[in-house]
Motif scaffolding. Structure first.
Motif, mmCIF file in Angstrom:
data_model
loop_
_atom_site.group_PDB
_atom_site.id
_atom_site.type_symbol
_atom_site.label_atom_id
_atom_site.label_comp_id
_atom_site.label_asym_id
_atom_site.label_seq_id
_atom_site.Cartn_x
_atom_site.Cartn_y
_atom_site.Cartn_z
ATOM 1 N N ALA A 1 0.840 -1.212 0.000
ATOM 2 C CA ALA A 1 0.000 0.000 0.000
ATOM 3 C C ALA A 1 0.865 1.249 0.000
ATOM 4 C CB ALA A 1 -0.928 -0.007 1.216
ATOM 5 N N ARG A 2 1.935 1.229 0.768
ATOM 6 C CA ARG A 2 2.814 2.391 0.791
ATOM 7 C C ARG A 2 3.455 2.617 -0.577
ATOM 8 N NH1 ARG A 2 8.110 3.379 4.380
ATOM 9 N NH2 ARG A 2 6.890 4.466 5.937
ATOM 10 N N SER A 3 3.884 1.545 -1.229
ATOM 11 C CA SER A 3 4.577 1.709 -2.509
ATOM 12 C C SER A 3 3.629 2.033 -3.662
ATOM 13 C CB SER A 3 5.412 0.473 -2.833
ATOM 14 O OG SER A 3 4.582 -0.617 -3.141
ATOM 15 N N THR A 4 2.393 1.552 -3.603
ATOM 16 C CA THR A 4 1.454 1.783 -4.706
ATOM 17 C C THR A 4 0.549 2.992 -4.494
ATOM 18 O OG1 THR A 4 -0.279 0.377 -3.765
ATOM 19 C CG2 THR A 4 1.352 -0.692 -5.223
ATOM 20 N N GLY A 5 0.389 3.406 -3.228
ATOM 21 C CA GLY A 5 -0.538 4.490 -2.934
ATOM 22 C C GLY A 5 -1.984 4.032 -2.828
ATOM 23 N N LYS A 6 -2.229 2.744 -2.958
ATOM 24 C CA LYS A 6 -3.587 2.188 -2.858
ATOM 25 C C LYS A 6 -3.776 1.562 -1.480
ATOM 26 C CE LYS A 6 -6.763 -1.049 -4.969
ATOM 27 N NZ LYS A 6 -6.953 -2.121 -5.925
ATOM 28 N N VAL A 7 -4.773 2.037 -0.744
ATOM 29 C CA VAL A 7 -5.025 1.553 0.615
ATOM 30 C C VAL A 7 -5.343 0.057 0.587
ATOM 31 C CG1 VAL A 7 -6.561 1.758 2.620
ATOM 32 C CG2 VAL A 7 -5.833 3.807 1.391
ATOM 33 N N ALA A 8 -4.733 -0.677 1.502
ATOM 34 C CA ALA A 8 -4.978 -2.117 1.619
ATOM 35 C C ALA A 8 -6.215 -2.360 2.466
ATOM 36 C CB ALA A 8 -3.770 -2.799 2.241
ATOM 37 N N TYR A 9 -7.001 -3.328 2.050
ATOM 38 C CA TYR A 9 -8.164 -3.778 2.810
ATOM 39 C C TYR A 9 -7.876 -5.208 3.229
ATOM 40 C CZ TYR A 9 -12.895 -5.301 3.884
ATOM 41 O OH TYR A 9 -14.001 -5.814 4.510
ATOM 42 N N PHE A 10 -7.647 -5.410 4.522
ATOM 43 C CA PHE A 10 -7.237 -6.703 5.057
ATOM 44 C C PHE A 10 -8.331 -7.194 5.986
ATOM 45 C CE2 PHE A 10 -4.614 -9.597 7.543
ATOM 46 C CZ PHE A 10 -3.835 -10.175 6.552
ATOM 47 N N ASP A 11 -9.151 -8.156 5.525
ATOM 48 C CA ASP A 11 -10.318 -8.549 6.324
ATOM 49 C C ASP A 11 -10.279 -9.997 6.805
ATOM 50 O OD1 ASP A 11 -10.906 -9.925 4.007
ATOM 51 O OD2 ASP A 11 -12.930 -9.155 3.803
ATOM 52 N N THR A 12 -9.095 -10.492 7.079
ATOM 53 C CA THR A 12 -8.965 -11.867 7.570
ATOM 54 C C THR A 12 -8.281 -11.895 8.931
ATOM 55 O OG1 THR A 12 -6.909 -12.100 6.322
ATOM 56 C CG2 THR A 12 -8.935 -12.878 5.260
ATOM 57 N N TRP A 13 -8.617 -10.973 9.779
ATOM 58 C CA TRP A 13 -8.007 -10.865 11.106
ATOM 59 C C TRP A 13 -8.928 -11.495 12.160
ATOM 60 C CZ3 TRP A 13 -3.136 -9.966 11.415
ATOM 61 C CH2 TRP A 13 -2.560 -9.654 12.642
ATOM 62 N N ASP A 14 -9.699 -12.501 11.768
ATOM 63 C CA ASP A 14 -10.711 -13.105 12.629
ATOM 64 C C ASP A 14 -10.112 -13.768 13.864
ATOM 65 O OD1 ASP A 14 -12.256 -12.342 10.498
ATOM 66 O OD2 ASP A 14 -12.719 -14.378 9.836
ATOM 67 N N TRP A 15 -10.819 -13.643 14.974
ATOM 68 C CA TRP A 15 -10.366 -14.231 16.235
ATOM 69 C C TRP A 15 -10.348 -15.748 16.191
ATOM 70 C CZ3 TRP A 15 -8.024 -11.885 20.196
ATOM 71 C CH2 TRP A 15 -8.051 -10.491 20.192
ATOM 72 N N GLU A 16 -11.254 -16.356 15.449
ATOM 73 C CA GLU A 16 -11.321 -17.823 15.399
ATOM 74 C C GLU A 16 -10.095 -18.434 14.707
ATOM 75 O OE1 GLU A 16 -13.132 -19.964 16.963
ATOM 76 O OE2 GLU A 16 -14.440 -18.449 17.794
ATOM 77 N N THR A 17 -9.343 -17.648 13.963
ATOM 78 C CA THR A 17 -8.186 -18.198 13.285
ATOM 79 C C THR A 17 -6.926 -18.034 14.120
ATOM 80 O OG1 THR A 17 -7.868 -16.125 12.051
ATOM 81 C CG2 THR A 17 -9.136 -17.887 10.979
ATOM 82 N N GLU A 18 -7.063 -17.624 15.354
ATOM 83 C CA GLU A 18 -5.904 -17.471 16.257
ATOM 84 C C GLU A 18 -5.248 -18.814 16.469
ATOM 85 O OE1 GLU A 18 -4.507 -14.643 18.061
ATOM 86 O OE2 GLU A 18 -5.568 -13.788 16.399
#
Length: 169
Positions: free
Chosen positions: A152-169
């Motif tokens: 995201a920093r290098s491309t200027g396009k904001v990253a959308y990261f939606d796999t931070w689920d608690w069940e996958t801990e």
């Protein structure tokens, strides 16, 4: 939906509950990421500078406060560029969804890196490595998040990261 509005106290009981966090992504002058080693989270040993929002705080205020508390670095000026949003669904260990924002803290000079003063109750080491060097030190999804933020920093396009689920801990 029946078209009938619920009283606020009933409606509130039906909506998603979430905790929120804000972080700052720093690199050195060679664009190698800075991560802090956690003393309290073996599941996520290396972390961005940042933390949970306090009631009444806005995300950038949280990032500034957490940065000062965790590193001694005081961020100045208006909010930095947003690099990523992070979302996770609740799980058995944590009953709330998680929503986070990661801001661009820029490149730190050698002097700034040497001046980092860690909060020992949270972190015991600040380390700067290349992305390749980070990979074996992090769980796969932590590394994927770090990679997305760097892109995201290098491309200027904001990253959308939606796999931070608690069940996958």
């Amino acid at each position: 939906m029946s078209g009938t509005w619920l009283p606020p106290e009933q409606y509130i009981a039906t909506v998603m509950k979430a905790t929120a966090f804000a972080c700052v992504h720093f690199t050195d002058e060679d664009d190698r990421p800075l991560q802090l080693h956690s003393v309290y989270s073996p599941a996520h040993p290396w972390q961005f500078v940042g933390g949970t929002m306090n009631p009444g705080e806005r995300p950038w205020q949280t990032a500034v406060r957490e940065c000062r508390e965790e590193t001694g670095i005081t961020l100045a000026g208006p909010p930095a560029r947003l690099l990523a949003t992070v979302f996770g669904l609740p799980g058995t260990e944590w009953p709330y969804s998680t929503l986070g924002l990661i801001f661009d803290g820029g490149r730190l000079t050698e002097a700034q890196i040497r001046s980092i003063a860690l909060a020992p109750e949270e972190h015991d080491e600040a380390r700067i490595l290349s992305l390749t060097e980070w990979k074996p030190l992090m769980p796969q999804r932590d590394f994927a998040r770090l990679s997305a933020v760097l892109e995201a920093r290098s491309t200027g396009k904001v990253a959308y990261f939606d796999t931070w689920d608690w069940e996958t801990e």
